[in-house]
Design an enzyme around this catalytic site. Sequence first.
Site, PDB file in Angstrom:
ATOM      1  N   ASP A 185       0.857  -1.180   0.000  1.00 15.86           N
ATOM      2  CA  ASP A 185       0.000   0.000   0.000  1.00 15.86           C
ATOM      3  C   ASP A 185       0.898   1.237   0.000  1.00 15.86           C
ATOM      4  O   ASP A 185       2.044   1.186   0.475  1.00 15.86           O
ATOM      5  CB  ASP A 185      -0.896  -0.024   1.239  1.00 15.86           C
ATOM      6  CG  ASP A 185      -1.754   1.223   1.350  1.00 15.86           C
ATOM      7  OD1 ASP A 185      -2.333   1.638   0.327  1.00 15.86           O
ATOM      8  OD2 ASP A 185      -1.823   1.787   2.454  1.00 15.86           O
ATOM      9  N   ARG A 186       0.383   2.346  -0.510  1.00 13.29           N
ATOM     10  CA  ARG A 186       1.222   3.533  -0.611  1.00 13.29           C
ATOM     11  C   ARG A 186       1.137   4.378   0.656  1.00 13.29           C
ATOM     12  O   ARG A 186       1.999   4.306   1.523  1.00 13.29           O
ATOM     13  CB  ARG A 186       0.812   4.369  -1.843  1.00 13.29           C
ATOM     14  CG  ARG A 186       1.889   5.346  -2.303  1.00 13.29           C
ATOM     15  CD  ARG A 186       1.355   6.348  -3.310  1.00 13.29           C
ATOM     16  NE  ARG A 186       0.580   7.414  -2.673  1.00 13.29           N
ATOM     17  CZ  ARG A 186       0.048   8.435  -3.354  1.00 13.29           C
ATOM     18  NH1 ARG A 186       0.144   8.502  -4.671  1.00 13.29           N
ATOM     19  NH2 ARG A 186      -0.626   9.381  -2.703  1.00 13.29           N
ATOM     20  N   ASP A 187       0.060   5.167   0.812  1.00  9.52           N
ATOM     21  CA  ASP A 187      -0.058   6.083   1.944  1.00  9.52           C
ATOM     22  C   ASP A 187      -0.182   5.301   3.259  1.00  9.52           C
ATOM     23  O   ASP A 187      -1.045   4.437   3.403  1.00  9.52           O
ATOM     24  CB  ASP A 187      -1.286   6.983   1.772  1.00  9.52           C
ATOM     25  CG  ASP A 187      -1.229   7.794   0.479  1.00  9.52           C
ATOM     26  OD1 ASP A 187      -0.109   8.084   0.027  1.00  9.52           O
ATOM     27  OD2 ASP A 187      -2.296   8.111  -0.083  1.00  9.52           O
ATOM     28  N   THR A 227      -2.650   1.382  -4.547  1.00  4.03           N
ATOM     29  CA  THR A 227      -3.154   2.459  -3.710  1.00  4.03           C
ATOM     30  C   THR A 227      -4.522   2.941  -4.160  1.00  4.03           C
ATOM     31  O   THR A 227      -4.765   3.148  -5.352  1.00  4.03           O
ATOM     32  CB  THR A 227      -2.157   3.641  -3.694  1.00  4.03           C
ATOM     33  OG1 THR A 227      -2.700   4.721  -2.941  1.00  4.03           O
ATOM     34  CG2 THR A 227      -1.813   4.113  -5.096  1.00  4.03           C
ATOM     35  N   SER A 230      -8.977   7.820  -3.779  1.00  5.75           N
ATOM     36  CA  SER A 230     -10.346   8.312  -3.924  1.00  5.75           C
ATOM     37  C   SER A 230     -10.426   9.827  -3.891  1.00  5.75           C
ATOM     38  O   SER A 230     -11.468  10.411  -4.220  1.00  5.75           O
ATOM     39  CB  SER A 230     -11.222   7.733  -2.806  1.00  5.75           C
ATOM     40  OG  SER A 230     -10.785   8.185  -1.536  1.00  5.75           O
ATOM     41  N   ASP A 310      -1.903  -0.510   5.740  1.00  2.94           N
ATOM     42  CA  ASP A 310      -2.232   0.026   7.062  1.00  2.94           C
ATOM     43  C   ASP A 310      -3.728   0.087   7.330  1.00  2.94           C
ATOM     44  O   ASP A 310      -4.149   0.637   8.345  1.00  2.94           O
ATOM     45  CB  ASP A 310      -1.633   1.435   7.210  1.00  2.94           C
ATOM     46  CG  ASP A 310      -2.301   2.458   6.295  1.00  2.94           C
ATOM     47  OD1 ASP A 310      -2.548   2.103   5.113  1.00  2.94           O
ATOM     48  OD2 ASP A 310      -2.560   3.589   6.741  1.00  2.94           O
TER      49      ASP A 310
END
Length: 370
Positions: A185-187, A227, A230, A310
């Site tokens: 995942d990115r963020d 990711t 949205s 996360d």
Amino acid sequence: MDEALFRAINSVSGHAWDTVMVTASSTSTWSAPAGLLAAGLLIRDRRRGLWAIAAAVIAVGIGDALGFYVLKELAARARPCFALENVRILIGCGEAYSFPSNHAINSLAIAGAIGYFFRPMLWALVPAGLLVSLSRVAVGAHYPSDVAAGAVIGFIIGWIVSTMIERKTAGIRCAATKLRIVFLDRDGCVNVEDNHIRDIAQFRLYPDTLEAIRKLNSAGFKVVVITNQSGVARGLMTEELVRQTHDLLMKWTREAGVTIDRIEYCPHHPEGSVADYAKTCDCRKPMPGMLIRAAKELGADLPESYVVGDKISDIELGPATGAKAILVRTGYGARDEGKIISGEVRPPAFVADGIKEAVDWILADAGLRK
């Protein structure tokens, strides 16, 4: 020095001391423990156990050849038997004598070979090897200096043989197994969570990110960033900003000499305010569209892959695809861990403090070194 050490070792007296030393000095004593050790290694991790046993056998063969046929002749240290006054044994006697001590070489070669693959076992195997070495001095078979030389040489041989075996078999493992991906995942996992990256200046990697990706590269994993963005559908950012952010990420990885093989993102949200992106799709996590698309393009096997993120939406990709999921406590991970603890959602395979610990767990789970 040899004479002083001999006298110090033989100043210990008593039936128990003599029994332990004679027993430890006998090769037959270690047959049963060696068999149990081999069985334990195969039960613990069959693949690494086989390599460790093979490395130990090869190291012992090299050690015997080196001790008996090379160093003994080169060093010309085949000293004759002699007796020291007030010492109970004859020193340097018997067919087993060589320079350096073959028993010391072999016992420490086994310790180094197996300990390379199973590091915690060093705490047991090295002392056991040193006990064998000490016993050879105590029974008068070898000079202390010969034993010390043998112990050092043996451990180095064992370690080098295991290193070479692991490197040589890395290619075999990759060829024999299907391609595996670690989906990151990115963020909140790769970069610091900042409530949507609305300006590229907000984009900051965690300190361990690049090194963690480097470990995955070295282990033969493909690395794919997945990711949900949205914010595009919500009008918080443009798709162009998402692309610029990913270009910056790829620039940083290239400069660090690490590789991200693919980046997949989903700009959609069913309740978005931007008409072109306000829709239900198969790519917004926890839907598996991004994983399936990347796996198909790269030719990877999802059940052999891992997902790190996360949020609950990240770890739900595990059951949806057969991959193993890891939750990181960075980003929103600490918050979402509470839902796991309360039993609201199915727990992941592992919960890590951050990307570094997650990658270390993946490498261990896959049977690779950290």
